[in-house]
Scaffold this motif. Sequence first.
Motif, PDB file in Angstrom:
ATOM      1  N   UNK A  71       1.157  -0.853   0.192  1.00 56.00           N
ATOM      2  CA  UNK A  71       0.292  -0.178  -0.010  1.00 56.00           C
ATOM      3  C   UNK A  71       0.797   1.409   0.142  1.00 56.00           C
ATOM      4  N   UNK A  72       0.402   1.866  -0.702  1.00 55.95           N
ATOM      5  CA  UNK A  72       1.169   3.348  -0.837  1.00 55.95           C
ATOM      6  C   UNK A  72       0.124   4.644  -1.029  1.00 55.95           C
ATOM      7  N   UNK A  73       0.846   5.873  -0.650  1.00 53.81           N
ATOM      8  CA  UNK A  73      -0.420   7.618  -1.029  1.00 53.81           C
ATOM      9  C   UNK A  73       0.524   8.003  -1.092  1.00 53.81           C
ATOM     10  N   UNK A  74      -0.209   8.978  -1.469  1.00 52.89           N
ATOM     11  CA  UNK A  74       0.961  10.152  -1.659  1.00 52.89           C
ATOM     12  C   UNK A  74       0.615  10.970  -1.245  1.00 52.89           C
ATOM     13  N   UNK A  75       0.538  12.121  -0.556  1.00 51.39           N
ATOM     14  CA  UNK A  75       1.023  13.031   0.688  1.00 51.39           C
ATOM     15  C   UNK A  75      -0.003  13.760  -0.304  1.00 51.39           C
ATOM     16  N   UNK A  76       1.273  14.512  -1.014  1.00 51.72           N
ATOM     17  CA  UNK A  76       0.539  15.803  -2.105  1.00 51.72           C
ATOM     18  C   UNK A  76      -0.584  15.308  -3.041  1.00 51.72           C
ATOM     19  N   UNK A  77      -0.810  14.809  -3.845  1.00 51.84           N
ATOM     20  CA  UNK A  77      -1.652  14.192  -4.327  1.00 51.84           C
ATOM     21  C   UNK A  77      -2.833  13.061  -3.697  1.00 51.84           C
ATOM     22  N   UNK A  78      -3.016  12.676  -2.953  1.00 54.12           N
ATOM     23  CA  UNK A  78      -4.345  11.674  -1.801  1.00 54.12           C
ATOM     24  C   UNK A  78      -4.627  10.466  -2.821  1.00 54.12           C
ATOM     25  N   UNK A  79      -3.600  10.600  -3.889  1.00 54.58           N
ATOM     26  CA  UNK A  79      -3.687   9.358  -4.849  1.00 54.58           C
ATOM     27  C   UNK A  79      -2.624   7.881  -4.350  1.00 54.58           C
ATOM     28  N   UNK A  80      -3.559   6.990  -3.717  1.00 54.02           N
ATOM     29  CA  UNK A  80      -2.998   5.531  -3.801  1.00 54.02           C
ATOM     30  C   UNK A  80      -3.017   4.514  -4.519  1.00 54.02           C
ATOM     31  N   UNK A  81      -1.988   3.577  -4.216  1.00 55.81           N
ATOM     32  CA  UNK A  81      -1.485   2.775  -4.381  1.00 55.81           C
ATOM     33  C   UNK A  81      -1.228   1.461  -4.363  1.00 55.81           C
ATOM     34  N   UNK A  82      -1.768   0.459  -4.526  1.00 51.41           N
ATOM     35  CA  UNK A  82      -2.863  -0.914  -4.179  1.00 51.41           C
ATOM     36  C   UNK A  82      -3.459  -0.774  -3.591  1.00 51.41           C
ATOM     37  N   UNK A  83      -4.467  -0.223  -3.223  1.00 51.82           N
ATOM     38  CA  UNK A  83      -5.361  -0.663  -2.712  1.00 51.82           C
ATOM     39  C   UNK A  83      -5.608  -1.097  -1.950  1.00 51.82           C
ATOM     40  N   UNK A  84      -6.230  -1.083  -0.427  1.00 50.31           N
ATOM     41  CA  UNK A  84      -6.865  -2.892   0.186  1.00 50.31           C
ATOM     42  C   UNK A  84      -8.349  -2.151   0.411  1.00 50.31           C
TER      43      UNK A  84
END
Length: 295
Positions: free
Chosen positions: A207-220
Amino acid sequence: MSSSSFSETAMLVALNVRCYGATREDKKISEDVAKQRGVHANAGKYAKNLVPKTALEPVVKAIGALRSFHYDNTLPWLDDGVRILPAMNYELYKTAMESLKDQYESAVARFVREWPQIVADAQTRLNSMFRAADYPLDVRGRFGIHIRFMPVADAADFRVQMSHVERAQLQEEISATMGEAQNTATLDMYRRLMTATKTMADRLAAYRKDSSTGRTANPFRDSLVENLRDVCVLIPKLNFAGDERLESLRCEIEEELLANSAADLRESDATRESVRRSAEGLSERLAEFMGDSHS
């Protein structure tokens, strides 16, 4: 656990579900295709669908629900088709399976009611491939469900007339078989916990979350936590041998991995990382215990 105590804490159960096979080989079409392609007649077969997929879909779904619940709530036995049902899970199993069986019977009844129209429509849908002989008059007889409960063999109650030496040898073999069955069943419970725990560790790590854009990678999804919770709730009902180590690990998992919701894990980097480390460590310990039990 002796074979005697095994027979007192568990039983065997077999589920058999039949469904109308809605496909048939069309030999003429198969021969025509082989000639057109210039291949041997045995190179392939053409199977025609006798009924639309949607017509049998409710029945297929009902069968899937029956089998899923059956496998989730029982443990592997030595022979295909037979499973171990712990006595403490009998009432829940029986009640749920009766409900699922009713859903299956309801779906079958609907299919049978629609059968005359399904056959009539097939004449148009299949055109020249339609064969009346492919469609049974009594299609209801092609469906069925049977659940059989059987006792676990007890070596001490082996009464076949034979010499004392032969009887002792067979009783020893039965006891060994019971021990193997218990070990296989117990390993399955460890495997269930390990699989769900490792899945959580892997998903949280990815799981990854970009703090600047709020977008997430590999959400669960929330199911990541709920699936593990379901396994933890089920294990005590399956733990017919009273494996204390298994119960201890299950309690650790509940305490360390299920104290936070999926939303909590998504929102807090610190919480997510802490749970990930715990999940990773617990899955490794479960794998080690499985190896120890199997050796």
